[in-house]
Design an enzyme around this catalytic site. Sequence first.
Site, mmCIF file in Angstrom:
data_model
loop_
_atom_site.group_PDB
_atom_site.id
_atom_site.type_symbol
_atom_site.label_atom_id
_atom_site.label_comp_id
_atom_site.label_asym_id
_atom_site.label_seq_id
_atom_site.Cartn_x
_atom_site.Cartn_y
_atom_site.Cartn_z
ATOM 1 C CG ASP A 98 9.205 4.678 5.096
ATOM 2 O OD1 ASP A 98 9.208 3.951 4.069
ATOM 3 O OD2 ASP A 98 8.501 5.702 5.187
ATOM 4 C CG HIS B 49 7.317 3.586 1.362
ATOM 5 N ND1 HIS B 49 7.833 4.813 1.728
ATOM 6 C CD2 HIS B 49 7.697 3.403 0.076
ATOM 7 C CE1 HIS B 49 8.494 5.328 0.710
ATOM 8 N NE2 HIS B 49 8.431 4.489 -0.310
ATOM 9 C CG ASP C 145 4.038 4.845 -6.598
ATOM 10 O OD1 ASP C 145 4.645 4.754 -7.678
ATOM 11 O OD2 ASP C 145 4.555 4.529 -5.522
ATOM 12 C CD GLU D 218 5.176 7.356 2.812
ATOM 13 O OE1 GLU D 218 5.914 6.373 3.015
ATOM 14 O OE2 GLU D 218 5.613 8.448 2.425
HETATM 15 C C1 GLP Z 1 9.357 5.705 -3.809
HETATM 16 C C2 GLP Z 1 8.380 4.824 -4.549
HETATM 17 C C3 GLP Z 1 8.459 3.389 -4.078
HETATM 18 C C4 GLP Z 1 9.894 2.932 -4.067
HETATM 19 C C5 GLP Z 1 10.661 3.777 -3.102
HETATM 20 C C6 GLP Z 1 12.106 3.373 -2.954
HETATM 21 O O1 GLP Z 1 8.868 6.171 -2.616
HETATM 22 N N1 GLP Z 1 7.038 5.261 -4.431
HETATM 23 O O2 GLP Z 1 7.679 2.560 -4.927
HETATM 24 O O3 GLP Z 1 9.980 1.572 -3.716
HETATM 25 O O4 GLP Z 1 10.608 5.127 -3.575
HETATM 26 O O5 GLP Z 1 12.866 3.952 -3.947
HETATM 27 P P1 GLP Z 1 14.358 3.589 -4.268
HETATM 28 O O6 GLP Z 1 14.292 2.293 -4.988
HETATM 29 O O7 GLP Z 1 14.838 4.687 -5.126
HETATM 30 O O8 GLP Z 1 15.061 3.484 -2.982
#
Ligand code: GLP
Length: 263
Positions: free
Chosen positions: A141, A143, A72, A148
Amino acid sequence: MRVIIEPDYEALSKWAANYVANRIIQANPTPEKPFVLGCPTGSSPLGLYRNLIDMCSAGKISFQNVITFNMDEYVKLPEDHPESYHSFMCNNFFNHIDIKPENVHILNGNAPDLIAECNQYEEAIAKAGGVDLFMGGIGPDGHLAFNEPGSSLSSRTRIKTLTTDTIHANSRFFDNDLSLVPKQALTVGIGTVMDAKEVLLVCSGHNKARALKHCIDGDISHKWTSSMLQMHPHAIVVCDEAACDELTVGTYKYYLDKERGNL
Ligand code: GLP
């Protein structure tokens, strides 16, 4: 689904990196038949990337014949912004391994036609022969990428509006200023991830405990989009003890015993 429970973040990162490295080595990729790797951002995969970088520096693994597709990218955040996923990937991974720049694919959140950009991304993945191994993290959450809660479980690469939860969670990268967090992103869909031959998620810390519970121990639901991995024939979730805080005792014990060979 395979669930690997490691004591802490360092151990889970090492396990995940060894797994990815072995997959690439076993595939013995060539320029004609490269290995296609899906890449996440966020804090969760940092340790995994660090370990892969170390293995590459030590000559144990090469990315010369690896093609990557990132999950993304934010919409309308300049590519050279320190918090763009382009910057993240260069700083934390690509600048430190022997990958060819032309083999790196990251969605362009500044493309003049964002829908065309998403469609071309799907086409590029298909042209590369599909993703061999999609790595990922999990949002608090539940995702996956930027899919989302409420995302279609068969979604493809598209524009997604971020939830308030995600804007809050990601504001830590934008001086804790909610107004600086982009409100939209381009993201591969759940269907895109499900098409990969294998999926490997890393999940660490108590603040991911609810998400992990819904991902592996709950019902499949678009409210917790990573739960769709329950339908994937080759999905692995590597987590640490702290992320297991909300699993049922039965689930926790089953996966530990299974991996220790006690079952
Ligand atoms: C973002 C990314 C996700 C990732 C998430 C969790 O929203 N788009 O791909 O898994 O953050 O991030 P973190 O690993 O920093 O908790």
